[in-house]
Design an enzyme around this catalytic site. Sequence first.
Site, PDB file in Angstrom:
ATOM      1  N   HIS A 153       0.773   5.169   1.397  1.00  0.00           N
ATOM      2  CA  HIS A 153       0.045   6.071   2.293  1.00  0.00           C
ATOM      3  C   HIS A 153       0.639   7.472   2.133  1.00  0.00           C
ATOM      4  CE1 HIS A 153      -2.529   7.034   5.668  1.00  0.00           C
ATOM      5  NE2 HIS A 153      -1.557   7.802   6.105  1.00  0.00           N
ATOM      6  N   ASN A 163       0.844  -1.190   0.000  1.00  0.00           N
ATOM      7  CA  ASN A 163       0.000   0.000   0.000  1.00  0.00           C
ATOM      8  C   ASN A 163       0.879   1.239   0.000  1.00  0.00           C
ATOM      9  OD1 ASN A 163      -2.479   1.525   0.286  1.00  0.00           O
ATOM     10  ND2 ASN A 163      -1.941   1.849   2.444  1.00  0.00           N
TER      11      ASN A 163
HETATM   12  C1  GRF Z   1      -2.723   8.711  -3.063  1.00  0.00           C
HETATM   13  O1  GRF Z   1      -2.387   9.917  -2.444  1.00  0.00           O
HETATM   14  C2  GRF Z   1      -2.404   7.540  -2.180  1.00  0.00           C
HETATM   15  O2  GRF Z   1      -1.355   7.764  -1.311  1.00  0.00           O
HETATM   16  C3  GRF Z   1      -3.657   7.405  -1.381  1.00  0.00           C
HETATM   17  O3  GRF Z   1      -4.682   7.697  -2.280  1.00  0.00           O
HETATM   18  C4  GRF Z   1      -4.221   8.598  -3.270  1.00  0.00           C
HETATM   19  C5  GRF Z   1      -4.582   8.050  -4.613  1.00  0.00           C
HETATM   20  O4  GRF Z   1      -4.347   8.967  -5.636  1.00  0.00           O
HETATM   21  N1  GRF Z   1      -3.688   6.127  -0.714  1.00  0.00           N
HETATM   22  P1  GRF Z   1      -4.510   8.515  -7.155  1.00  0.00           P
HETATM   23  O5  GRF Z   1      -5.913   7.905  -7.294  1.00  0.00           O
HETATM   24  O6  GRF Z   1      -3.449   7.518  -7.444  1.00  0.00           O
HETATM   25  O7  GRF Z   1      -4.380   9.763  -7.957  1.00  0.00           O
END
Ligand code: GRF
Length: 185
Positions: free
Chosen positions: A103, A101
Site C-alpha cells: 500500500h 499487498n
Molecule cells: C503502487 O504504488 C502500489 O503501492 C499500489 O499500486 C501501485 C502500483 O504501481 N498498490 P505499479 O503498477 O507497480 O507501477
Amino acid sequence: MKRLAILASGSGSNAEKIMEYFQNSAKAQIALVASNKADAFVLERAKKFEVPTFTFSKKELEEGFLLEKLQAEKIDWVILAGFLLKIPAELIRAFPDRMVNIHPALLPKYGGKGMYGAHVHEAVRAAGDKETGITIHLVNENYDEGKIIFQAATFVETSDTPDDIASKVHALEHRYFPEVIESLL
Ligand code: GRF
C-alpha cells in the site's frame, strides 16, 4: 521452490522488480502474472521475463475462476502489486497468511475504500503531512487491515506535488518489496 503469483491491474513496475529479483532465485519463482485488465502493461513486462500470464473479468474473479487457476498452478504465495479489485473472501481463505499487498502510504493512515493510486498521494498532499511511505501487509477480509510486515517512510517537502510524492513512494516500493517478500517465504 515456492511458486508465486503476482496480481496487478496496471503498469506493473513493482511486478517487474519482483520478477527481476527472483529471476535466478533458488527459493522462489514467479509462476504467474494475473490481471483483470487485458491491456495492462504488466502483461508486457511478464512476457519479457517469460512468465505465463492470465486474465480474467471481475465476474470471473467473483465466481472463483482465478482461485481455480491458482490452485491448478500450485501457487504457494499471492502477491498483490497494484491490484485494484476486491479479493473474494474465498480466495483470501485459500491463502491464509500467504497473500501480501503493498500500500503506497503509512497505514493505518490513508487506507480503506477509495484509497488507491493517485488518491492516496493527493490526500497526503492535502493534509500537509511531512512524511509518507509504504506498507507491506498480509491480506485479510477487510481492506488494508491485515498484519503489517514492513513500513518505510520518506519526507514530503512542502513543494512536492502528488506526482512527486508518488515517485518517492515508488522508489521505496521498488527498493523494498522484493526482499520483504523473500523474507516472508
Ligand atoms: C503502487 O504504488 C502500489 O503501492 C499500489 O499500486 C501501485 C502500483 O504501481 N498498490 P505499479 O503498477 O507497480 O507501477
